[in-house]
Write a protein that holds these residues in place. Structure first.
Motif, short mmCIF file in Angstrom:
data_model
loop_
_atom_site.label_atom_id
_atom_site.label_comp_id
_atom_site.label_asym_id
_atom_site.label_seq_id
_atom_site.Cartn_x
_atom_site.Cartn_y
_atom_site.Cartn_z
N VAL A 203 4.16 -6.37 -3.52
CA VAL A 203 4.15 -6.88 -4.89
C VAL A 203 2.95 -7.77 -5.17
O VAL A 203 2.63 -8.04 -6.33
CB VAL A 203 5.47 -7.65 -5.18
N ALA A 204 2.24 -8.23 -4.16
CA ALA A 204 1.17 -9.21 -4.33
C ALA A 204 -0.18 -8.53 -4.53
O ALA A 204 -0.54 -7.61 -3.80
CB ALA A 204 1.11 -10.14 -3.12
N CYS A 205 -0.94 -9.03 -5.50
CA CYS A 205 -2.29 -8.54 -5.76
C CYS A 205 -3.25 -9.70 -5.48
O CYS A 205 -3.24 -10.71 -6.20
CB CYS A 205 -2.42 -8.06 -7.20
N PHE A 206 -4.04 -9.58 -4.42
CA PHE A 206 -4.81 -10.71 -3.93
C PHE A 206 -6.31 -10.43 -4.00
O PHE A 206 -6.75 -9.27 -3.91
CB PHE A 206 -4.40 -11.07 -2.50
N PRO A 207 -7.14 -11.45 -4.12
CA PRO A 207 -8.59 -11.24 -4.12
C PRO A 207 -9.10 -11.01 -2.70
O PRO A 207 -8.73 -11.73 -1.78
CB PRO A 207 -9.12 -12.56 -4.69
N HIS A 208 -9.94 -9.99 -2.57
CA HIS A 208 -10.51 -9.70 -1.25
C HIS A 208 -12.02 -9.90 -1.33
O HIS A 208 -12.72 -9.12 -1.99
CB HIS A 208 -10.18 -8.28 -0.81
N SER A 209 -12.52 -10.91 -0.66
CA SER A 209 -13.93 -11.27 -0.78
C SER A 209 -14.85 -10.18 -0.26
O SER A 209 -15.95 -9.98 -0.79
CB SER A 209 -14.20 -12.58 -0.03
N LEU A 210 -14.44 -9.42 0.74
CA LEU A 210 -15.30 -8.40 1.31
C LEU A 210 -15.59 -7.28 0.32
O LEU A 210 -16.71 -6.77 0.24
CB LEU A 210 -14.67 -7.82 2.58
N PHE A 211 -14.58 -6.92 -0.47
CA PHE A 211 -14.74 -5.82 -1.41
C PHE A 211 -15.02 -6.30 -2.84
O PHE A 211 -15.28 -5.49 -3.72
CB PHE A 211 -13.49 -4.93 -1.40
N GLY A 212 -14.95 -7.61 -3.04
CA GLY A 212 -15.28 -8.17 -4.34
C GLY A 212 -14.35 -7.76 -5.45
O GLY A 212 -14.75 -7.64 -6.61
N THR A 213 -13.08 -7.57 -5.14
CA THR A 213 -12.11 -7.17 -6.16
C THR A 213 -10.72 -7.60 -5.72
O THR A 213 -10.52 -8.04 -4.58
CB THR A 213 -12.14 -5.64 -6.36
N ARG A 214 -9.78 -7.47 -6.64
CA ARG A 214 -8.38 -7.68 -6.28
C ARG A 214 -7.81 -6.40 -5.70
O ARG A 214 -8.14 -5.30 -6.14
CB ARG A 214 -7.55 -8.09 -7.51
N LEU A 215 -6.92 -6.53 -4.72
CA LEU A 215 -6.26 -5.39 -4.11
C LEU A 215 -4.76 -5.61 -4.09
O LEU A 215 -4.29 -6.73 -3.86
CB LEU A 215 -6.74 -5.18 -2.67
N ARG A 216 -4.03 -4.55 -4.34
CA ARG A 216 -2.59 -4.55 -4.07
C ARG A 216 -2.35 -3.45 -3.06
O ARG A 216 -2.60 -2.28 -3.33
CB ARG A 216 -1.77 -4.31 -5.34
N VAL A 217 -1.89 -3.82 -1.89
CA VAL A 217 -1.79 -2.90 -0.76
C VAL A 217 -0.32 -2.67 -0.44
O VAL A 217 0.43 -3.62 -0.18
CB VAL A 217 -2.53 -3.45 0.48
N GLU A 218 0.09 -1.41 -0.42
CA GLU A 218 1.51 -1.10 -0.25
C GLU A 218 1.89 -0.74 1.18
O GLU A 218 3.02 -0.36 1.42
CB GLU A 218 1.90 0.07 -1.17
N HIS A 219 0.98 -0.87 2.10
CA HIS A 219 1.24 -0.35 3.44
C HIS A 219 1.86 -1.39 4.37
O HIS A 219 1.80 -2.60 4.15
CB HIS A 219 -0.05 0.21 4.02
N TRP A 220 2.40 -0.87 5.46
CA TRP A 220 3.16 -1.65 6.45
C TRP A 220 2.40 -2.87 6.95
O TRP A 220 2.94 -3.97 7.05
CB TRP A 220 3.51 -0.69 7.59
N ALA A 221 1.13 -2.70 7.29
CA ALA A 221 0.37 -3.80 7.89
C ALA A 221 0.21 -4.96 6.92
O ALA A 221 0.16 -6.13 7.34
CB ALA A 221 -1.01 -3.32 8.35
N ASN A 222 0.12 -4.68 5.63
CA ASN A 222 -0.02 -5.76 4.65
C ASN A 222 1.24 -6.61 4.60
O ASN A 222 1.18 -7.84 4.49
CB ASN A 222 -0.31 -5.17 3.27
N ALA A 223 2.41 -5.97 4.71
CA ALA A 223 3.66 -6.73 4.76
C ALA A 223 3.78 -7.49 6.08
O ALA A 223 4.19 -8.65 6.11
CB ALA A 223 4.85 -5.78 4.58
N LEU A 224 3.39 -6.82 7.17
CA LEU A 224 3.48 -7.44 8.50
C LEU A 224 2.66 -8.72 8.57
O LEU A 224 3.09 -9.72 9.16
CB LEU A 224 2.99 -6.44 9.55
N ASN A 225 1.46 -8.69 7.99
CA ASN A 225 0.57 -9.85 8.05
C ASN A 225 0.68 -10.77 6.85
O ASN A 225 0.45 -11.98 6.97
CB ASN A 225 -0.88 -9.36 8.18
#
Length: 421
Positions: free
Chosen positions: A291-313
């Protein structure tokens, strides 16, 4: 300074919520931890639903984040089958349950996840129309695939994303006939682009899956409440016994929206807008996972990631931030998939249009290779297919932002580590 009398509430009992609760205790938080889950199952991981559990190779217990007894042992107040219906940000309370129970929070984490997008067409109320997000869905679908395989039945899948393809592979393993309807020209087009999407077309066609590209389902036809066929917008009709809607997932933001929290725009995938510490527009409310959309400095944009690792971390990162730790959530997106004899891992972010070439390292014909999505000599994403123990150097290469020699990148005899400054 965190007070032992403080109460931290976590809404959402998936992987992100359960790992956040674990992290609070590991980090020494001795206050009250309340975990509210709208499912009756103990928190579990979702990848098995379209992989091992769906295939009948894994039990329900294997998917659990923790043993059921763990919650009481760690003084986590777990409320299963309870839905939070409101957040009062002024009183700092959440309201949940049929009896209107409310509890005050000092910090609140929203880990409400996502829900399957529904087909907005006639016939979706028929028996035999399925979604896959929860254990109940997977159990029902596993029974359906068993019967379809036994009776030479036919499954139509709307969507050739990860869920659609993994279910197609499972269905073929049971012996069911499968047709996949996809609007894009290849599977996984929005993630891998056309270059690698074709590989998955060939993989599934070799196993008997039929694809219908450039089309979408407009109607599910039935009789006596049962599915008979799926019709597409180009006039085709696919006789079938069951239909799976695998057209993506939508972030569950209703609770946050009603509470007046800032939401991310659709161009960034929607969801709850958070900062690099996973803090929402309310300094005492955090969000993590799908559910979280966070800023990612490496890609210079906001990302919302639905995959397992994003929840895990993401769950643990939010928990540490709630405790006042110095946190920056900037993990690279990572996911994995298993289909037939193909296993793959993907790291990074390179949607179509963001790269200028795809570099192949290894033998794509044998499906033992690495692929790199490159822009101006810089690696944006990497995927390893049936090649293992390379995720770490691939991710370091992406993070370095270094320009690489693409000929060396394509050469399996050149160590990846040597390309990282």
């Amino acid at each position: 300074m965190v007070d032992a009398d403080e109460t931290f509430v976590i809404v959402g009992g998936g992987l992100a919520g359960a790992k956040a609760a674990e992290t609070l205790r590991v980090e020494g938080f001795s206050g009250r931890v309340i975990l509210i889950c709208d499912e009756r199952d103990h928190p579990y991981e979702r990848p098995p639903l379209s992989k091992g559990f769906l295939l009948g190779k894994e039990t329900r217990d294997k998917a659990l984040v923790h043993e059921p007894a763990w919650y009481a042992q760690n003084d986590i107040e777990l409320h299963l089958g309870q839905t939070v219906d409101a957040i009062d940000r002024v009183a700092k309370t959440v309201h949940y349950g049929d009896d209107g129970t409310h509890v005050r929070y000092d910090k609140l984490l929203l880990a409400t996840g996502a829900e399957p997008r529904r087909l907005d067409v006639p016939g979706t109320g028929l028996v035999g129309v399925h979604h896959l997000r929860r254990f109940a869905h997977a159990e029902r679908l596993r029974n359906v695939l068993t019967h379809l395989g036994r009776d030479n039945g036919h499954l139509v899948i709307a969507g050739a994303g990860w869920i659609g393809l993994e279910v197609a592979a499972a269905a073929r393993s049971y012996g069911a006939e499968v047709t996949v309807v996809e609007q894009a020209p290849t599977p996984l087009y929005g993630v891998l682009g056309p270059e690698l999407g074709q590989l998955f077309t060939e993989l599934h066609r070799e196993r008997g899956v039929r694809f219908h590209f450039g089309a979408r389902i407009t109607e599910i036809v039935g009789q006596d409440g049962m599915v008979l066929a799926a019709r597409t917008d180009d006039g085709e009709e696919h006789p079938c016994h069951d239909v799976l809607a695998a057209i993506g997932a939508a972030p569950r933001v209703a609770l946050a929206e009603a509470a007046g929290l800032e939401l991310a725009d659709a161009a960034h995938g929607g969801g709850i807008a958070v900062d690099e510490q996973l803090r929402t527009s309310d300094p005492d409310i955090y969000a993590a996972g799908d559910v979280a959309c966070f800023p990612h400095s490496l890609f210079g944009t906001r990302l919302r990631v639905e995959h397992w690792a994003n929840a895990l971390n993401g769950g643990p990162a939010a928990a540490r931030a709630m405790l006042g730790r110095d946190v920056v959530h900037d993990r690279l997106p990572y996911f994995f998939s298993d289909q037939y004899d193909l296993g793959m891992e993907y790291s990074g972010w390179a949607p179509p249009g963001s790269y200028d070439q795809v570099v192949i390292r290894g033998d794509a014909g044998k499906r033992e290779f690495l692929a790199f999505w490159v822009k101006e000599g810089r690696v944006l994403a990497g995927m390893n297919v049936n090649v293992w123990d390379v995720t770490e150097p691939v991710q370091r290469l992406i993070r370095s932002g270094a320009q690489v020699d693409t000929e060396a990148l394509a050469d399996p005899h050149v160590p990846l580590d040597s390309l990282i400054p």
